[in-house]
Motif scaffolding. Structure first.
Motif, short mmCIF file in Angstrom:
data_model
loop_
_atom_site.label_atom_id
_atom_site.label_comp_id
_atom_site.label_asym_id
_atom_site.label_seq_id
_atom_site.Cartn_x
_atom_site.Cartn_y
_atom_site.Cartn_z
N LEU A 254 61.04 34.77 8.66
CA LEU A 254 60.50 35.64 7.64
C LEU A 254 59.89 36.86 8.32
N GLU A 255 59.30 36.72 9.35
CA GLU A 255 58.51 37.94 10.04
C GLU A 255 59.69 38.56 10.77
N GLU A 256 60.77 38.11 11.21
CA GLU A 256 62.13 38.59 11.81
C GLU A 256 62.65 39.67 10.89
N ARG A 257 62.85 38.89 9.71
CA ARG A 257 63.55 39.70 8.70
C ARG A 257 62.82 40.94 7.86
N LEU A 258 61.25 40.74 8.06
CA LEU A 258 60.45 41.77 7.61
C LEU A 258 60.24 42.92 8.59
N GLY A 259 60.24 42.57 10.16
CA GLY A 259 60.04 43.29 11.13
C GLY A 259 58.79 43.60 11.44
N VAL A 260 57.70 42.73 10.88
CA VAL A 260 56.35 42.76 11.23
C VAL A 260 55.76 41.23 11.34
N ARG A 261 54.63 41.07 11.98
CA ARG A 261 54.07 40.01 12.24
C ARG A 261 53.07 39.97 10.99
N LEU A 262 52.99 38.68 10.25
CA LEU A 262 52.29 38.25 9.07
C LEU A 262 51.14 37.55 9.47
N LEU A 263 51.12 36.66 10.64
CA LEU A 263 50.03 35.83 10.77
C LEU A 263 49.60 35.82 12.35
N ASN A 264 48.38 35.82 12.59
CA ASN A 264 47.85 35.53 14.07
C ASN A 264 47.68 34.19 14.10
N ARG A 265 48.28 33.44 15.00
CA ARG A 265 48.16 31.88 15.22
C ARG A 265 47.86 31.55 16.51
N THR A 266 46.89 30.51 16.52
CA THR A 266 46.44 30.11 18.04
C THR A 266 46.76 28.46 17.57
N THR A 267 46.41 27.61 18.61
CA THR A 267 46.47 26.36 18.50
C THR A 267 45.28 25.63 17.40
N ARG A 268 44.66 26.43 17.12
CA ARG A 268 43.37 25.76 16.41
C ARG A 268 43.22 26.49 15.03
N SER A 269 43.74 27.87 14.88
CA SER A 269 43.44 28.72 13.63
C SER A 269 44.44 29.77 13.32
N ILE A 270 44.40 30.19 12.23
CA ILE A 270 45.38 31.35 11.55
C ILE A 270 44.57 32.34 11.10
N SER A 271 45.24 33.59 11.07
CA SER A 271 44.48 34.75 10.56
C SER A 271 45.49 35.67 9.99
N LEU A 272 45.56 36.36 8.94
CA LEU A 272 46.18 37.40 8.37
C LEU A 272 46.13 38.78 9.34
N THR A 273 47.37 39.31 9.76
CA THR A 273 47.31 40.75 10.30
C THR A 273 47.41 41.60 8.77
N ASP A 274 47.12 42.82 9.29
CA ASP A 274 47.21 43.69 8.21
C ASP A 274 48.16 43.78 7.48
N ALA A 275 49.37 43.72 8.01
CA ALA A 275 50.52 43.48 6.76
C ALA A 275 50.43 42.22 6.25
N GLY A 276 50.07 41.08 6.68
CA GLY A 276 49.94 39.80 6.11
C GLY A 276 48.90 40.08 4.96
N ALA A 277 47.96 40.60 5.22
CA ALA A 277 47.10 40.96 4.13
C ALA A 277 47.47 41.71 3.10
N HIS A 278 48.27 42.78 3.39
CA HIS A 278 48.70 43.45 2.44
C HIS A 278 49.78 42.69 1.44
N LEU A 279 50.72 41.94 2.15
CA LEU A 279 51.70 41.32 1.19
C LEU A 279 51.35 40.18 0.48
N LEU A 280 50.13 39.58 1.00
CA LEU A 280 49.45 38.50 0.21
C LEU A 280 48.91 39.08 -0.98
N ALA A 281 48.26 40.31 -0.92
CA ALA A 281 47.52 40.73 -2.02
C ALA A 281 48.43 41.20 -3.06
#
Length: 306
Positions: free
Chosen positions: A42-69
């Motif tokens: 999905l991120e490849e098709r949109l051309g932007v990263r939606l989530l910042n993710r580590t082995t323990r947590s995830i967070s929204l990028t600005d683009a992800g927050a906009h898409l979610l809203a």
């Protein structure tokens, strides 16, 4: 949107709501690796990263927050529209995922499973019988049965029975040998059968009340169980004092196998309720289950849990 884009976007929303890929994958009933691949594509098709993710947590990028809203309200409206259309069916069909404790299952569902099947042959009742207190919505359930004290906020609640109370009981032989407690603090001198509620690490404190005085006793004894019917079986055999719902032990009291103690310290409290999320369109399958249980118990109409 084309192809599976809606499903991919819905997966993105579910990950954010669940707070992790693992929980979201369980909710969506797919493998975590499959879900991770879905988001990467999905991120490849949109051309932007939606989530910042580590082995323990995830967070929204600005683009992800906009898409979610923008997308989440539209998704909820589309799903509500589908639910509303399905409600026009003469016979509700689909799956109801229900979470309920063992006692609630034995009391309210098991005696009428055949009748429910006859009334709603196209509904699959998926029952998870578990004494742990969980978040019904976050765990992916459509409805649950709870004691009044555990009702969650923003839920519709239907009373399934009257008030209940818990009583301490012991065998006549045990009381003859060890004496009868007259106050809750006396229990500290007795052998008591502890209950560990599933999903917790500690033991359940026995709760009493009299004349406005609330007392919680951390009892001790030779046996710990995760199912309280085992505690009652042990109490009959003289292992110690058990603490359980009065209606469940009354048959044993009536035949003299158990004797209640501290009854004047055992008040009644709100009983069992069927509860489900308050939402714009309640699925027809959930409404069918609620109507069936309410009619079979002759109880009141739905009300706010809080």
């Amino acid at each position: 949107m084309r192809g599976n884009e809606y499903a991919d976007l819905r997966a993105f929303v579910t990950i954010v709501e669940q707070g992790s890929f693992t929980r979201a994958a369980k909710h969506l009933r797919v493998a975590p690796s499959t879900l991770s691949q879905t988001i990467r594509e999905l991120e490849e098709r949109l051309g932007v990263r939606l989530l910042n993710r580590t082995t323990r947590s995830i967070s929204l990028t600005d683009a992800g927050a906009h898409l979610l809203a923008r997308f989440k309200p539209a998704m909820e409206e589309m799903e509500a529209a589908v639910v509303a259309v399905r409600s026009f069916r003469d016979t509700p069909a689909g799956t109801v995922r229900l979470h309920l404790p063992r006692l609630a299952s034995a009391t309210f569902l098991e005696p009428v499973l055949g009748l429910f099947r006859e009334a709603y042959p196209d509904i699959v009742l998926d029952m998870t019988i578990d004494d742990a207190v969980i978040d019904i919505v976050k765990s992916g359930f459509d409805a649950g049965i709870r004691l009044g004290e555990f009702l969650e906020s923003n839920m519709v609640a239907i009373t399934l029975g009257g008030s209940v109370r818990q009583v301490a009981v012991a065998s006549p032989d045990y009381l003859a040998q060890h004496g009868r407690p007259t106050t809750p603090s006396d229990l500290l001198k007795h052998r008591c059968i502890n209950w560990r509620q599933p999903g917790t690490n500690g033991f359940y404190n026995w709760e009493f009340e009299k004349d406005g005085q609330d007392v919680a006793v951390a009892v001790d004894g030779p046996l710990v169980v995760s199912h309280r019917d085992v505690a009652i079986t042990a109490a009959v055999q003289g292992v110690g004092i058990a603490f359980w719902e009065e209606e469940q032990v009354r048959p044993l009291i009536e035949v003299g196998k158990l004797v209640p103690v501290l009854e004047d310290w055992s008040p009644r409290f709100p009983g069992w309720h069927l509860c489900y999320p308050r939402q714009r369109y309640t699925p027809a399958t959930v409404r069918a289950l609620a109507d069936f249980l309410r009619s079979s118990r002759g109880q009141q109409s739905p009300s706010d849990a809080h």
